[in-house]
Design an enzyme around this catalytic site. Structure first.
Site, mmCIF file in Angstrom:
data_model
loop_
_atom_site.group_PDB
_atom_site.id
_atom_site.type_symbol
_atom_site.label_atom_id
_atom_site.label_comp_id
_atom_site.label_asym_id
_atom_site.label_seq_id
_atom_site.Cartn_x
_atom_site.Cartn_y
_atom_site.Cartn_z
ATOM 1 N N GLU A 86 18.290 35.416 -29.521
ATOM 2 C CA GLU A 86 18.542 34.032 -29.118
ATOM 3 C C GLU A 86 19.879 33.939 -28.393
ATOM 4 O OE1 GLU A 86 18.963 29.778 -31.472
ATOM 5 O OE2 GLU A 86 17.508 31.253 -32.193
ATOM 6 N N ASP A 126 22.348 30.775 -27.181
ATOM 7 C CA ASP A 126 22.433 29.344 -27.492
ATOM 8 C C ASP A 126 23.519 28.589 -26.752
ATOM 9 O OD1 ASP A 126 20.513 29.538 -29.420
ATOM 10 O OD2 ASP A 126 21.865 29.347 -31.128
ATOM 11 N N GLU A 136 24.577 24.600 -27.829
ATOM 12 C CA GLU A 136 24.320 23.394 -28.601
ATOM 13 C C GLU A 136 25.465 22.425 -28.337
ATOM 14 O OE1 GLU A 136 21.742 24.378 -32.526
ATOM 15 O OE2 GLU A 136 23.843 25.026 -32.608
ATOM 16 N N HIS A 190 28.857 24.325 -28.324
ATOM 17 C CA HIS A 190 28.754 25.445 -29.260
ATOM 18 C C HIS A 190 27.894 26.518 -28.616
ATOM 19 C CE1 HIS A 190 28.130 27.098 -33.441
ATOM 20 N NE2 HIS A 190 27.005 27.509 -32.891
ATOM 21 N N ASN A 196 26.321 30.687 -29.049
ATOM 22 C CA ASN A 196 26.058 31.731 -30.037
ATOM 23 C C ASN A 196 25.094 32.746 -29.428
ATOM 24 O OD1 ASN A 196 26.145 33.113 -32.463
ATOM 25 N ND2 ASN A 196 25.313 31.444 -33.712
ATOM 26 N N ASN A 222 25.915 34.556 -35.950
ATOM 27 C CA ASN A 222 27.307 34.455 -36.399
ATOM 28 C C ASN A 222 28.303 34.909 -35.337
ATOM 29 O OD1 ASN A 222 26.453 33.527 -38.961
ATOM 30 N ND2 ASN A 222 26.161 35.641 -39.648
ATOM 31 N N ARG A 223 27.980 34.650 -34.068
ATOM 32 C CA ARG A 223 28.880 35.005 -32.976
ATOM 33 C C ARG A 223 29.276 33.741 -32.216
ATOM 34 N NH1 ARG A 223 24.695 39.800 -31.667
ATOM 35 N NH2 ARG A 223 25.749 41.523 -32.717
ATOM 36 N N GLU A 224 29.751 32.769 -32.970
ATOM 37 C CA GLU A 224 30.000 31.444 -32.408
ATOM 38 C C GLU A 224 31.316 31.381 -31.623
ATOM 39 O OE1 GLU A 224 29.831 32.109 -35.661
ATOM 40 O OE2 GLU A 224 28.252 30.945 -36.630
ATOM 41 N N GLY A 241 31.907 18.334 -39.489
ATOM 42 C CA GLY A 241 31.361 18.970 -40.677
ATOM 43 C C GLY A 241 30.460 18.091 -41.506
#
Length: 274
Positions: free
Chosen positions: A100, A102, A104, A117, A119, A127-129, A204
């Site tokens: 994927e 991404d 966002e 965002h 990734n 988890n590569r943001e 958050g």
């Protein structure tokens, strides 16, 4: 009449490198896959709108799959108080070990900036943001968000300005990190969706969606995709001007980088960050 050699080689290069070109008609290019009528194709196929209300969001996917590609999409994001909403635009394969790439766009209160965002997932691991503010208001007009995905690297660009480069270091790092993979063997479709994520999207999850502002609408235009059998070698390398722009964005607008998050990785940053 004999064809001149320069013209012949130019035509040969074009015909051999571009396998699929998809251009700018949503009726031909995508399927609206969910939303119960909240996704609509307009202007004789030139625009598409996704809508989110208190009941449901909406989404679409490309008819074609791509294995290495240049993807462009013009998007005008939800205006006003978009807190709690997410407009997603990404490439993805299917299955538990999917790949994927991404974008966002995390909504915010009126006057506060969107967060872009990004990734990368490979073999189901992400988890590569990296996250960015934008240097313009993305709700006032259409802006072009691009992915150039080659066997060597993934380049994220906004209006032609590179913002992130993720390189394929699998040959080097696969020996020392069994969790490191690069998307290279699974064809992906292009997806987009508009949905409610107020449990995490804005501060958050502290700021919830204000449903009195619904319906929320994101607009799309000028979807272009070129899938290639070549490695895009001429296009993937950044020239000095592009490299300067990349560093300008990262210095002034990047707000999160997993490769700098020592609290998240107290035992040491991921191998590709070193």
């Amino acid at each position: 009449m004999e064809m001149g050699k320069p013209l012949f080689f130019l035509l040969l290069l074009i015909s051999s490198s571009l396998v699929v070109i998809v251009s700018a008609n949503f009726y031909n290019d995508v399927d609206i896959t969910w939303g119960d009528g909240r996704g609509k194709i307009l202007e004789n196929g030139q625009q598409l709108q996704l809508t989110l209300d208190h009941t449901l969001g909406s989404g679409f996917q490309s008819k074609n799959e791509y294995l290495f590609a240049k993807i462009d999409m013009q998007i005008k994001l939800v205006p006003g108080n978009s807190a709690g909403t997410v407009t997603a635009y990404y490439l993805s394969s299917q299955g538990p070990k999917h790949d994927e790439i991404d974008y966002e766009f995390l909504g915010n209160l009126s006057g506060d900036p969107y967060i872009m965002h990004t990734n990368v997932f490979a073999q189901g691991l992400g988890n590569r943001e990296q996250q960015f503010y934008l240097w313009f208001d993305p709700t006032l007009d259409f802006h072009t968000y691009s992915v150039l995905w080659t066997p060597n690297q993934i380049t994220f660009s906004v209006d032609g300005i590179p913002v992130r480069v993720f390189k394929n270091r699998e040959t080097e790092l696969g020996k020392v990190d069994s969790n490191y993979h690069y998307p290279k063997s699974q064809a992906m479709r292009v997806y987009s969706s508009l949905w409610n994520a107020d449990d995490w999207a804005t501060r958050g999850g502290l700021v919830k969606t204000d449903w009195s502002k619904a319906p929320f609408v994101a607009s799309f235009s000028n979807f272009n995709a070129a899938a290639s059998s070549s490695n895009f070698a001429g296009e993937e390398a950044l020239d000095s001007n592009e490299e300067q722009k990349l560093q300008w964005v990262r210095k002034n607008y990047m707000i999160y980088d997993y490769c700098a998050d020592t609290k998240r990785y107290p035992q040491g940053l991921p191998a590709e960050c070193k």
